[in-house]
Design an enzyme around this catalytic site. Structure first.
Site, PDB file in Angstrom:
ATOM      1  N   ASP A  68       0.822  -1.217   0.000  1.00  0.00           N
ATOM      2  CA  ASP A  68       0.000   0.000   0.000  1.00  0.00           C
ATOM      3  C   ASP A  68       0.856   1.267   0.000  1.00  0.00           C
ATOM      4  OD1 ASP A  68       0.944  -0.361   2.584  1.00  0.00           O
ATOM      5  OD2 ASP A  68      -1.003  -0.774   3.445  1.00  0.00           O
ATOM      6  N   ASN A 137      -7.154  -4.279  14.774  1.00  0.00           N
ATOM      7  CA  ASN A 137      -8.539  -4.581  14.385  1.00  0.00           C
ATOM      8  C   ASN A 137      -8.606  -5.683  13.312  1.00  0.00           C
ATOM      9  OD1 ASN A 137      -7.573  -3.314  12.123  1.00  0.00           O
ATOM     10  ND2 ASN A 137      -9.046  -1.628  12.126  1.00  0.00           N
ATOM     11  N   HIS A 139      -6.947  -5.714  10.436  1.00  0.00           N
ATOM     12  CA  HIS A 139      -6.753  -5.290   9.041  1.00  0.00           C
ATOM     13  C   HIS A 139      -5.478  -5.896   8.457  1.00  0.00           C
ATOM     14  CE1 HIS A 139      -4.436  -1.307  10.083  1.00  0.00           C
ATOM     15  NE2 HIS A 139      -3.604  -2.302   9.931  1.00  0.00           N
ATOM     16  N   GLU A 144      -9.478  -2.378   5.758  1.00  0.00           N
ATOM     17  CA  GLU A 144     -10.020  -2.191   7.104  1.00  0.00           C
ATOM     18  C   GLU A 144     -11.306  -3.007   7.254  1.00  0.00           C
ATOM     19  OE1 GLU A 144      -8.532  -0.633   9.434  1.00  0.00           O
ATOM     20  OE2 GLU A 144      -7.172   0.794   8.499  1.00  0.00           O
TER      21      GLU A 144
HETATM   22  P1  PGA Z   1       2.532  -2.470  12.765  1.00  0.00           P
HETATM   23  O1  PGA Z   1       1.351  -2.372  11.719  1.00  0.00           O
HETATM   24  O2  PGA Z   1       3.501  -3.455  12.211  1.00  0.00           O
HETATM   25  O3  PGA Z   1       3.088  -1.083  12.820  1.00  0.00           O
HETATM   26  O4  PGA Z   1       1.933  -2.920  14.062  1.00  0.00           O
HETATM   27  C1  PGA Z   1       0.813  -3.529  11.206  1.00  0.00           C
HETATM   28  C2  PGA Z   1      -0.411  -3.190  10.418  1.00  0.00           C
HETATM   29  O5  PGA Z   1      -1.145  -2.263  10.831  1.00  0.00           O
HETATM   30  O6  PGA Z   1      -0.661  -3.850   9.399  1.00  0.00           O
END
Ligand code: PGA
Length: 254
Positions: A68, A137, A139, A144
Site C-alpha cells: 500500500d 482490528n 486489518h 479495514e
Molecule cells: P505495525 O502495523 O507493524 O506497525 O503494528 C501492522 C499493520 O497495521 O498492518
C-alpha cells in the site's frame, strides 16, 4: 493451511522471518516478494541487511510489490511508504531499482492506477511470498473492517482513528493523507505463500481471531483461513490467546 511458529521474543521472530524469506530466495532467486511497511517487519529487514552484508544472500534477481501507499505523497516524501522501504531495506541491499514496484501515491485516474498495479503483478507472474503485518482490528494492508471484502487494488478513505494514530509521524493531523491505495483481499490471497508477522500483547486478540473458523470482512485477516500456505510467525505475547498446543513453541499446523 496455517503454520504457526511461536518465538520467544521479537528478535527471534525477526530472525525466523528473515530465514524464511532467505529460503524463498535460495529456492527461487527471481522470486516476486510482496513487502509490507509498519513497525513489525523492521527487525526482519535489519536481519536481511545483515545477511546481505555478510554476503549470505543476494537480492539481485528479486522483484518486489508493496502492499500500500498513501495517496498524495510523492515517492520522496519522508512519510511515504516508498521512502520507508528505501530507508528500512531497499537502499541497503542489491535489489534493482527497476524491479521495485509500488502502488502509486500520485495519479490522475484512480481506476487506471489500480488496474495497472494489478496488471503489473500479473505480468510479473504473481507474488511468490507476501509479507503481512496485522492491525489490532485485524486489518491487512489497508483493508479495514468492512461490510464486504474489496477484492482488488483500490483506494480507501482512512478511518479517523487511523488518521489520529498516524498524526505522530506527520507535523500535525491536517498533514496526514486522507486516502491510501492498497492491494485488495484477492490481490493478497493470490500470493502463492504468505508470511504474517505479529508481535506484542496488543496483537493477541487479532491473532486469535485468525483462527475463529469464520471468514468475515469485519475482521479482514480471517480470510487467511482459506489460503493454502500461510506461515504465521508470532512472539509469545502475540500468541498468548491461542490454544495451548500453540503455546509450547516450535511449529504447529492448523
Ligand atoms: P505495525 O502495523 O507493524 O506497525 O503494528 C501492522 C499493520 O497495521 O498492518
Amino acid at each position: 493451511m496455517i503454520r504457526v511458529i511461536v518465538t520467544e521474543h521479537y528478535q527471534e521472530l525477526s530472525q525466523k522471518a528473515a530465514q524464511l524469506l532467505a529460503a524463498q530466495l535460495q529456492k527461487k532467486p527471481d522470486s516476486v516478494i510482496g513487502f509490507a511497511t509498519g513497525s513489525t517487519p523492521i527487525g526482519m529487514y535489519k536481519e536481511l541487511i545483515n545477511s546481505y552484508n555478510r554476503q549470505e544472500i543476494s537480492f539481485d534477481k528479486m522483484s518486489t510489490f508493496n502492499l500500500d501507499e498513501y495517496v498524495g505523497l510523492t515517492k520522496d516524501h519522508p512519510q511515504s511508504y516508498y521512502h520507508f522501504m528505501q530507508e528500512q531495506l531497499f537502499s541497503h541491499i542489491n535489489v534493482r531499482l527497476e524491479n521495485i514496484q509500488f502502488p502509486p501515491g500520485i495519479f490522475t485516474d484512480a481506476d487506471r492506477a489500480c488496474q495497472s498495479y494489478e496488471d503489473a503483478m500479473k505480468a510479473a507472474g504473481g507474488v511468490d511470498l507476501q509479507i503481512l503485518g496485522i492491525g489490532v482490528n485485524g486489518h491487512i494492508g489497508f483493508n479495514e473492517p468492512d461490510q464486504q471484502f474489496t477484492l482488488y487494488t483500490h483506494i480507501v478513505e482512512l478511518a479517523q482513528k487511523t488518521i489520529e494514530s498516524n498524526a505522530r509521524f506527520f507535523g500535525s493531523e491536517d498533514e496526514v493523507p486522507r486516502r491510501a491505495i492498497t492491494m485488495g483481499i484477492k490481490s493478497i490471497m493470490d500470493a502463492r505463500s504468505i508470511l504474517l508477522l505479529a508481535s506484542d500483547r496488543n496483537k493477541a486478540e487479532a491473532v486469535q481471531q485468525i483462527f475463529s473458523g469464520k471468514v468475515e470482512p469485519q475482521i479482514p485477516a480471517t480470510v487467511l483461513q482459506l489460503h493454502p500456505d500461510v506461515t504465521l510467525v508470532v512472539d509469545r505475547e502475540a500468541a498468548s490467546l491461542l490454544n495451548e498446543e500453540f503455546q509450547t513453541g516450535g511449529v504447529c499446523v492448523w
